[in-house]
Design a protein around this motif. Structure first.
Motif, PDB file in Angstrom:
ATOM      1  N   ASN A  19      13.460   9.279 -17.331  1.00 37.02           N
ATOM      2  CA  ASN A  19      12.891   8.282 -16.516  1.00 37.02           C
ATOM      3  C   ASN A  19      12.205   9.079 -15.254  1.00 37.02           C
ATOM      4  OD1 ASN A  19      14.537   5.769 -16.587  1.00 37.02           O
ATOM      5  ND2 ASN A  19      16.262   7.311 -17.084  1.00 37.02           N
ATOM      6  N   LEU A  20      11.295   8.573 -14.829  1.00 33.20           N
ATOM      7  CA  LEU A  20      10.307   9.110 -13.706  1.00 33.20           C
ATOM      8  C   LEU A  20      10.242   7.943 -12.408  1.00 33.20           C
ATOM      9  CD1 LEU A  20       8.263  11.447 -12.990  1.00 33.20           C
ATOM     10  CD2 LEU A  20       6.639   9.396 -13.697  1.00 33.20           C
ATOM     11  N   VAL A  21      10.566   8.345 -11.341  1.00 35.34           N
ATOM     12  CA  VAL A  21      10.578   7.637  -9.822  1.00 35.34           C
ATOM     13  C   VAL A  21       9.626   8.222  -9.309  1.00 35.34           C
ATOM     14  CG1 VAL A  21      12.152   6.733  -8.032  1.00 35.34           C
ATOM     15  CG2 VAL A  21      13.102   6.863 -10.313  1.00 35.34           C
ATOM     16  N   GLN A  22       8.632   7.519  -8.672  1.00 37.24           N
ATOM     17  CA  GLN A  22       7.477   7.710  -7.907  1.00 37.24           C
ATOM     18  C   GLN A  22       7.469   7.090  -6.530  1.00 37.24           C
ATOM     19  OE1 GLN A  22       3.898   7.662 -10.589  1.00 37.24           O
ATOM     20  NE2 GLN A  22       4.020   9.871 -10.981  1.00 37.24           N
ATOM     21  N   SER A  23       6.952   7.561  -5.462  1.00 35.92           N
ATOM     22  CA  SER A  23       6.684   7.084  -4.286  1.00 35.92           C
ATOM     23  C   SER A  23       5.107   7.388  -3.864  1.00 35.92           C
ATOM     24  CB  SER A  23       7.415   7.513  -3.194  1.00 35.92           C
ATOM     25  OG  SER A  23       7.111   7.098  -1.803  1.00 35.92           O
ATOM     26  N   LEU A  24       4.430   6.148  -3.968  1.00 34.35           N
ATOM     27  CA  LEU A  24       2.892   6.358  -3.922  1.00 34.35           C
ATOM     28  C   LEU A  24       2.097   5.818  -2.546  1.00 34.35           C
ATOM     29  CD1 LEU A  24       1.973   4.519  -7.481  1.00 34.35           C
ATOM     30  CD2 LEU A  24       2.546   6.787  -6.989  1.00 34.35           C
ATOM     31  N   GLY A  57       2.339   4.208   9.667  1.00 35.40           N
ATOM     32  CA  GLY A  57       1.400   2.985   9.275  1.00 35.40           C
ATOM     33  C   GLY A  57       0.827   3.017   8.154  1.00 35.40           C
ATOM     34  N   ASP A  58       1.399   3.923   7.196  1.00 37.12           N
ATOM     35  CA  ASP A  58       0.863   3.912   5.906  1.00 37.12           C
ATOM     36  C   ASP A  58       1.693   3.129   4.913  1.00 37.12           C
ATOM     37  OD1 ASP A  58      -0.612   5.954   6.718  1.00 37.12           O
ATOM     38  OD2 ASP A  58       0.893   7.424   6.190  1.00 37.12           O
ATOM     39  N   TRP A  59       1.056   2.259   3.899  1.00 30.79           N
ATOM     40  CA  TRP A  59       1.722   1.558   2.875  1.00 30.79           C
ATOM     41  C   TRP A  59       2.388   2.361   1.881  1.00 30.79           C
ATOM     42  CZ3 TRP A  59       3.498  -3.090   2.891  1.00 30.79           C
ATOM     43  CH2 TRP A  59       3.909  -3.757   1.607  1.00 30.79           C
ATOM     44  N   ILE A  60       3.621   2.315   1.431  1.00 29.00           N
ATOM     45  CA  ILE A  60       4.070   3.135   0.384  1.00 29.00           C
ATOM     46  C   ILE A  60       4.794   1.944  -0.783  1.00 29.00           C
ATOM     47  CG2 ILE A  60       6.133   4.869  -0.104  1.00 29.00           C
ATOM     48  CD1 ILE A  60       4.009   5.597   2.114  1.00 29.00           C
ATOM     49  N   GLU A  61       4.523   2.374  -1.975  1.00 31.33           N
ATOM     50  CA  GLU A  61       4.743   1.869  -3.013  1.00 31.33           C
ATOM     51  C   GLU A  61       5.891   2.611  -3.910  1.00 31.33           C
ATOM     52  OE1 GLU A  61       1.814  -0.148  -5.448  1.00 31.33           O
ATOM     53  OE2 GLU A  61       1.312  -1.238  -3.859  1.00 31.33           O
ATOM     54  N   GLY A  62       7.006   1.943  -4.336  1.00 34.22           N
ATOM     55  CA  GLY A  62       7.847   2.569  -5.470  1.00 34.22           C
ATOM     56  C   GLY A  62       7.598   2.280  -6.638  1.00 34.22           C
ATOM     57  N   TRP A  63       7.588   3.067  -7.661  1.00 39.13           N
ATOM     58  CA  TRP A  63       7.335   2.749  -9.069  1.00 39.13           C
ATOM     59  C   TRP A  63       8.520   3.615  -9.936  1.00 39.13           C
ATOM     60  CZ3 TRP A  63       3.469   0.121 -11.785  1.00 39.13           C
ATOM     61  CH2 TRP A  63       2.526  -0.845 -10.882  1.00 39.13           C
ATOM     62  N   THR A  64       8.903   3.029 -10.941  1.00 34.94           N
ATOM     63  CA  THR A  64       9.667   3.521 -11.956  1.00 34.94           C
ATOM     64  C   THR A  64       9.315   3.468 -13.426  1.00 34.94           C
ATOM     65  OG1 THR A  64      11.551   2.834 -10.364  1.00 34.94           O
ATOM     66  CG2 THR A  64      12.073   3.578 -12.850  1.00 34.94           C
ATOM     67  N   ARG A 247       4.265  11.415  -4.972  1.00 30.71           N
ATOM     68  CA  ARG A 247       5.681  12.186  -4.805  1.00 30.71           C
ATOM     69  C   ARG A 247       6.450  11.461  -5.790  1.00 30.71           C
ATOM     70  NH1 ARG A 247       7.578  13.831   1.266  1.00 30.71           N
ATOM     71  NH2 ARG A 247       8.608  15.240  -0.010  1.00 30.71           N
ATOM     72  N   GLY A 248       7.155  12.122  -6.569  1.00 27.83           N
ATOM     73  CA  GLY A 248       8.204  11.704  -7.529  1.00 27.83           C
ATOM     74  C   GLY A 248       9.236  12.750  -8.034  1.00 27.83           C
ATOM     75  N   ILE A 249      10.060  12.353  -9.028  1.00 29.94           N
ATOM     76  CA  ILE A 249      11.020  13.008  -9.669  1.00 29.94           C
ATOM     77  C   ILE A 249      10.921  12.588 -11.118  1.00 29.94           C
ATOM     78  CG2 ILE A 249      13.005  11.636  -8.771  1.00 29.94           C
ATOM     79  CD1 ILE A 249      14.651  14.499  -8.540  1.00 29.94           C
TER      80      ILE A 249
END
Length: 280
Positions: A19-24, A57-64, A247-249
């Motif tokens: 599995n991979l989890v990322q913050s973009l 003020g940055d837009w952050i998206e999470g992806w899996t 950033r991710g793990i």
């Protein structure tokens, strides 16, 4: 300036990861100096999670990404219209107080040489002039030479070597600005070309310094200028790690390799004036 940007990051693993989890942080900033006409983010095999605008003020998206997989592609593309604001970040909504950016990190912690560099700038009559002089001092102290430093190279190490890349220039400027009681932060983004007009096909980084009465002002010691219409701003942080676009793990024992390709090109006009997809 009307710019079209294509940014692809490919992660490969010698053993499948589960599995991979990322913050973009890959969505262009919202401020007076740039307008996003369309912007698409896609992660191969990925599931888009919630998004939010952080205190900076940055837009952050999470992806899996659910494995097993040996390759993950993060692809971003879109069109951004920019204009020169003389480096001043006007109209950018954020909640974090500027004084929070006086805090050091491992990458920006000052040693004796950085303290000497900061103290050596004495001919500035006001905070804005001081910021310009500090940026010029960093430009003189660290020559731009790719391949001589790594992601984890600190400002002190880059100054000791006397060479580095845009990340090193930004970290060094942040360090000396904070030593002079000027809040400073790291900014990630894109650059269409260098001041001389040469193509710049890579992600870019610079620093912002907070000037009382004016706000955040960008400085790019690597190119000896303030950001203008050639620059596209993505996000900010205390240092390169804090402001990283991805950033991710990953869950697994595989060794990760990374390939990045960025293309920023100017276009005469946008064929369609589609409504901006940037989150507000």
């Amino acid at each position: 300036m009307k710019l079209r940007i294509v940014h692809q990051t490919v992660y490969r693993y010698d053993l499948p990861v589960r599995n991979l989890v990322q913050s973009l942080r890959l969505t262009p900033s919202v401020f007076e100096g740039q307008r996003t006409h369309d912007w698409v983010i896609d992660v191969s095999g990925g599931i888009r999670g919630p998004g939010f605008r952080d205190g900076a003020g940055d837009w952050i998206e999470g992806w899996t990404v659910r494995g097993p997989t040996e390759e993950v592609v993060v692809a971003t593309s879109g069109r951004v219209e920019t204009r020169d604001t003389a480096g001043v970040l006007r109209g950018h909504r954020e909640l974090i107080h500027p004084l929070a950016y006086l805090r050091d990190t491992v990458a920006t912690r000052a040693d004796a040489a950085l303290r000497d560099l900061a103290a050596g700038v004495t001919d500035a009559s006001d905070p804005l002039g001081l910021a310009h002089r500090l940026s010029a001092a960093v430009s003189e102290a660290i020559a731009y030479r790719p391949g001589r430093t790594e992601f984890h190279t600190t400002a002190a190490e880059a100054l000791a070597q006397g060479e580095g890349v845009c990340q090193d220039h930004a970290h060094a400027l942040i360090a000396v600005a904070r030593l002079r009681d000027l809040p400073a932060r790291y900014v990630s983004g894109y650059l269409h070309s260098t001041a001389g007009g040469e193509a710049h096909e890579a992600a870019h980084a610079w620093a912002e310094i907070h000037v009382q009465g004016l706000g955040w002002v960008g400085f790019d010691p690597a190119n000896r200028c303030c950001p203008d219409e050639r620059y596209v701003r993505l996000g900010s942080g205390l240092d390169a790690l804090d402001a990283a676009p991805i950033r991710g793990i990953a869950a697994g024992q595989g060794i990760e390799t990374l390939d990045v390709a960025v293309n920023v090109e100017e276009v005469e006009r946008f064929q369609t004036q589609s409504q901006s997809q940037t989150q507000s």
